[in-house]
Design an enzyme around this catalytic site. Structure first.
Site, short mmCIF file in Angstrom:
data_model
loop_
_atom_site.label_atom_id
_atom_site.label_comp_id
_atom_site.label_asym_id
_atom_site.label_seq_id
_atom_site.Cartn_x
_atom_site.Cartn_y
_atom_site.Cartn_z
CG ASP A 1 -25.45 3.17 5.84
OD1 ASP A 1 -24.93 2.83 5.81
OD2 ASP A 1 -25.51 4.01 6.37
CG HIS B 1 -14.19 16.58 1.07
ND1 HIS B 1 -14.07 17.91 1.16
CD2 HIS B 1 -15.10 16.19 0.28
CE1 HIS B 1 -15.48 18.26 0.96
NE2 HIS B 1 -16.44 17.24 0.12
CG PHE C 1 -20.93 9.94 6.47
CD1 PHE C 1 -20.96 10.97 6.64
CD2 PHE C 1 -20.03 9.72 6.97
CE1 PHE C 1 -21.11 11.98 7.84
CE2 PHE C 1 -19.46 10.60 8.34
CZ PHE C 1 -20.41 12.44 8.61
CB THR C 2 -16.96 11.43 3.30
OG1 THR C 2 -16.32 9.86 3.28
CG2 THR C 2 -17.46 11.57 5.24
CG LEU D 1 -25.00 -4.79 -0.83
CD1 LEU D 1 -26.02 -3.76 -1.45
CD2 LEU D 1 -24.02 -4.93 -1.52
CE1 TYR D 2 -30.26 -10.47 2.19
CE2 TYR D 2 -30.80 -8.84 1.49
CZ TYR D 2 -30.55 -10.17 2.02
OH TYR D 2 -31.36 -9.82 3.83
CG PHE E 1 -8.70 9.99 -1.04
CD1 PHE E 1 -8.03 9.96 -1.66
CD2 PHE E 1 -7.89 9.72 0.19
CE1 PHE E 1 -6.35 9.93 -2.18
CE2 PHE E 1 -6.43 9.30 -0.17
CZ PHE E 1 -5.46 10.30 -1.53
CE1 TYR F 1 -11.35 4.61 10.08
CE2 TYR F 1 -8.95 5.36 11.23
CZ TYR F 1 -9.81 5.18 10.23
OH TYR F 1 -9.53 4.66 8.99
CD GLU G 1 -20.05 -19.81 9.25
OE1 GLU G 1 -21.30 -20.63 8.36
OE2 GLU G 1 -21.10 -18.88 11.03
#
Ligand SMILES: NC(=O)c1ccc[n+]([C@@H]2O[C@H](COP(=O)([O-])OP(=O)(O)OC[C@H]3O[C@@H](n4cnc5c(N)ncnc54)[C@H](O)[C@@H]3O)[C@@H](O)[C@H]2O)c1
Length: 378
Positions: free
Chosen positions: A143, A266, A121-122, A148-149, A98, A230, A248
């Site tokens: 996911d 949704h 997923f949603t 992730l690169y 959304f 959550y 870092e």
């Protein structure tokens, strides 16, 4: 004499023979030529026929291809041109959801290169399909719990189910998304030197004892209740951001988002505005949990998106509330939606949901002062 006559006749014959031979040759060549030209004309005729037939067969296909090309030559919303220097490569996790899809629209229209990462997923492809094929846009089914690169300059980290039924559906996955997923995105930010904005939530304040909630308030959260996956997931996600910042040197921004509504929510995700609208439209009872005296404040999605972009591009690294300070009771919302939809639905009271915050209203003085932001509605 006789010999001479014979010689003459045979001489004549030889000439005649030659003449006859030449005539025969000419006749033969003429007949071969005739046949050849005849065959050629038959062949040409045949070829013309074949070509004609091919043309006839191909014509409807050509038309179909033209139709398909027209249907594929998508008209994109207008996109500003940004120079190489100003154009950013931006990753939006949860960008097919959304809020994420509205943020995608804004950043695309502003002329940036946007990569949406979503596990659907949603979220839905439909929310961003109007950008598919655009040279500045990329959609990756991924996911965030997995590393992730990619090379980016900014990361808006929104990936997480946001409505109670969705995040309670698989609490362990919700925790993994908010913890491992956030670690992965912070790791990516560190590797490529990108700035990361975390979409945190007013739920970090839990069921607050301070009203309205300002950014200094530490919250009142039940760590083992049904909403903990959550609430605590987001709280630890914030902790991770500041650990990466301090240890870092990663640039982080934290938006504490309050209830938001708008298009592309949704219909069945169980949030109060969409629930009431759907129930009112279907003539079903509007379900209010508890007495309905608990309060909420809703901001429109375009306000939130503007706030997120302002925050990302600001120098404020501490958390900032983004929400609408106009507070109403849930019962007031139910009555308002019932009257706007002109529905005969009744209001039905159900037992109070566990750990449901009683009061919710953002203190947005910080956003006003430091970002010059406040909701303007739609
Ligand atoms: N909408 C609100 O009122 C609100 C309020 C507070 C905070 N937020 C936060 O804003 C963000 C967006 O919320 P939303 O309302 O758009 O919810 P949404 O459910 O519509 O969008 C969340 C998106 O994240 C994706 N996602 C979930 N888990 C993922 C994973 N493991 N990997 C990749 N993608 C994943 C979903 O498929 C979806 O597209 C969330 O982080 C939410 O916590 C929203």
């Amino acid at each position: 004499m006789m010999k001479r006559v014979i010689w003459l006749i045979s001489g004549l014959n030889r000439r005649m023979m030659k003449l006859l031979f030449a005539l025969a040759l000419i006749a033969y060549i003429a007949s071969v030529w005739g046949t050849y030209t005849n065959m050629r004309s038959i062949q040409e005729h045949g070829e013309m026929k074949i070509e004609q037939r091919i043309d006839e067969a191909v014509a409807p296909l050509r038309e179909k291809i033209r139709d398909l090309e027209q249907s594929f030559s998508q008209k994109y919303p207008p996109v500003k041109f940004l120079s190489e220097k100003d154009r950013k490569r931006i990753l939006i996790t949860g960008g097919a959801g959304f809020v994420g899809s509205h943020l995608t629209d804004k950043l695309m229209m502003d002329g940036h290169e946007v990569t949406v990462v979503d596990n659907f997923f949603t979220g839905r492809k439909r929310n961003v399909e109007h950008w598919i094929g655009h040279e500045n846009f990329e959609l990756i089914n991924h996911d965030v719990v997995e590393p992730l690169y990619i090379e980016v300059d900014q990361i808006y980290h929104l990936a997480s189910p946001a409505s109670p039924p969705n995040y309670m559906y698989n609490p362990i996955k919700t925790l993994k998304t908010n913890t491992i997923g956030t670690l992965n995105m912070l790791g990516l930010a560190k590797r490529v030197g990108a700035r990361l904005l975390l979409a945190s939530t007013s739920e970090v304040y839990g069921d607050p004892e301070v009203h309205p909630q300002n950014e200094e308030y530490w919250g009142h959260v039940n760590p083992i209740g049904p909403r903990a996956c959550y609430d605590e997931g987001k709280r630890v996600a914030e902790t991770m951001c500041y650990a990466y910042m301090k240890q870092e040197g990663v640039e982080v921004r934290v938006a504490r988002i309050f209830n938001t509504f708008g298009s592309r929510m949704h219909m069945n995700d169980g949030r109060v505005v969409s629930n009431f609208i759907l129930q009112a439209l279907q003539g079903e009872p509007l379900t209010v949990y508890g007495s309905g005296a608990q309060t909420r404040a809703f901001q429109y999605v375009s306000d939130l998106v503007n706030g997120l972009v302002l925050l990302m591009n600001s120098n404020i690294s501490s958390p900032v509330n983004l929400g609408n300070p106009e507070e109403h009771t849930i019962l007031e919302f139910a009555r308002l939606i019932k009257s706007l939809v002109v529905s005969r639905s009744q209001i039905q009271f159900l037992p109070e949901a566990q750990d449901d915050p009683q009061r919710r209203r953002p203190d947005i003085r910080k956003a006003k002062m430091l970002l010059g932001w406040e909701p303007v509605g739609w």
